[in-house]
Design a protein around this motif. Structure first.
Motif, mmCIF file in Angstrom:
data_model
loop_
_atom_site.group_PDB
_atom_site.id
_atom_site.type_symbol
_atom_site.label_atom_id
_atom_site.label_comp_id
_atom_site.label_asym_id
_atom_site.label_seq_id
_atom_site.Cartn_x
_atom_site.Cartn_y
_atom_site.Cartn_z
ATOM 1 N N ASP A 1 0.817 -1.208 0.000
ATOM 2 C CA ASP A 1 0.000 0.000 0.000
ATOM 3 C C ASP A 1 0.853 1.262 0.000
ATOM 4 O O ASP A 1 2.081 1.206 -0.051
ATOM 5 N N ASP B 1 -7.017 -9.111 3.569
ATOM 6 C CA ASP B 1 -7.205 -7.913 4.395
ATOM 7 C C ASP B 1 -8.563 -7.253 4.139
ATOM 8 O O ASP B 1 -8.998 -6.414 4.939
ATOM 9 N N PHE B 2 -9.206 -7.605 3.030
ATOM 10 C CA PHE B 2 -10.491 -7.000 2.681
ATOM 11 C C PHE B 2 -11.661 -7.970 2.842
ATOM 12 O O PHE B 2 -12.766 -7.682 2.382
ATOM 13 N N LYS C 1 -15.315 -6.897 3.337
ATOM 14 C CA LYS C 1 -15.458 -5.526 2.839
ATOM 15 C C LYS C 1 -15.821 -5.546 1.358
ATOM 16 O O LYS C 1 -15.263 -6.321 0.575
ATOM 17 N N ARG D 1 -15.490 -3.841 -2.243
ATOM 18 C CA ARG D 1 -14.339 -3.171 -2.840
ATOM 19 C C ARG D 1 -14.710 -2.528 -4.167
ATOM 20 O O ARG D 1 -15.302 -3.177 -5.020
ATOM 21 N N TYR E 1 -18.704 8.293 -3.706
ATOM 22 C CA TYR E 1 -18.579 7.605 -2.419
ATOM 23 C C TYR E 1 -19.016 8.526 -1.278
ATOM 24 O O TYR E 1 -19.749 8.101 -0.384
ATOM 25 N N LYS F 1 -18.786 -0.300 4.984
ATOM 26 C CA LYS F 1 -18.444 -1.641 4.502
ATOM 27 C C LYS F 1 -17.660 -1.616 3.193
ATOM 28 O O LYS F 1 -17.281 -2.664 2.681
ATOM 29 N N GLN G 1 -14.560 -0.333 0.588
ATOM 30 C CA GLN G 1 -13.193 0.168 0.491
ATOM 31 C C GLN G 1 -12.866 0.530 -0.961
ATOM 32 O O GLN G 1 -12.749 -0.344 -1.816
ATOM 33 N N ILE H 1 -10.315 1.333 -3.859
ATOM 34 C CA ILE H 1 -8.917 0.932 -4.042
ATOM 35 C C ILE H 1 -8.428 1.357 -5.421
ATOM 36 O O ILE H 1 -9.062 1.062 -6.443
ATOM 37 N N ALA I 1 -9.782 10.386 1.830
ATOM 38 C CA ALA I 1 -10.050 9.092 2.465
ATOM 39 C C ALA I 1 -11.460 8.640 2.109
ATOM 40 O O ALA I 1 -12.326 9.472 1.823
ATOM 41 N N PRO I 2 -11.672 7.321 2.074
ATOM 42 C CA PRO I 2 -10.772 6.245 2.464
ATOM 43 C C PRO I 2 -10.044 5.572 1.306
ATOM 44 O O PRO I 2 -9.647 4.411 1.413
ATOM 45 N N ILE J 1 -7.398 4.028 -0.927
ATOM 46 C CA ILE J 1 -6.024 3.565 -0.724
ATOM 47 C C ILE J 1 -5.410 3.241 -2.076
ATOM 48 O O ILE J 1 -6.116 2.967 -3.049
#
Length: 197
Positions: free
Chosen positions: A44, A54-55, A58, A60, A84, A97, A99, A101, A124-125, A127
């Protein structure tokens, strides 16, 4: 249709049409059953190793691009993150919930410090993930993503041709839909509200 979306759609095979029911019914996701996605190991924007595990649990929203992209990447990411934020304002529990990316297809230039500065600009959020050439190539293949370096003869500078699509995956990592980040933030917010539960 953007010419870079064709390889993805060709790789997905026949997509199931949506049923007439709304989000609360038994509507099947447009990408249901598509063979895209899977495990990965990347790094990251803070230099930490990140894997698909890691997700787990979640949703994505994944966009492949690169920080030196002169046009479509920043516009698409801006719409994704504006959408978002609208979604998060109206549906905070569901947004928690999800993420967003950004995955670089230009790992030679998109080091973690470069990615950190880039994704921070969109808020954010979001990444950013990068890796070795081999890691990016493996993930792009698994996710049905086309990309290629385009370099003029005699020049050290280059651009990256790449698929222009934002893919939404559910908490189990199953593909759901291509978000319309080429349209508007409002459209993205509505799509997220429709699918993310």
């Amino acid at each position: 249709m953007n010419k870079y979306i064709i390889p993805l759609l060709a790789g997905l095979g026949a997509l199931c049409a949506c049923s007439p029911q709304g989000a609360g019914g038994s509507e099947e996701a447009p990408l249901a059953g598509a063979r895209i996605g899977g495990p990965f190991t990347l790094v990251d924007q803070d230099g930490r190793t990140v894997t698909d595990k890691d997700f787990t649990g979640k949703w994505r929203a994944i966009y492949f691009g690169y920080s030196y992209c002169p046009d479509v990447c920043p516009v698409d990411l801006q719409r994704l993150m504006q959408g978002y934020r609208q979604f998060a304002r109206d549906h905070p529990a569901e947004a928690a919930k999800l993420q967003p990316i950004f995955i670089s297809v230009d790992p030679a230039r998109d080091t973690p410090p470069v990615l950190k500065q880039y994704v921070t600009a969109f808020g954010a959020p979001l990444i950013g993930l990068t890796g070795t050439e081999q890691q990016i190539a493996a993930m792009a293949k698994a996710y049905g993503v086309y990309y290629a370096k385009r370099q003029e003869p005699g020049s050290s500078d280059y651009l990256m041709d790449h698929l222009r699509a934002t893919m939404l995956f559910d908490g189990d990592g199953k593909p759901i839909v291509l978000l319309k980040t080429d349209e508007s933030a409002d459209t993205v917010a509505k799509e997220l509200a429709h699918w993310v539960k």
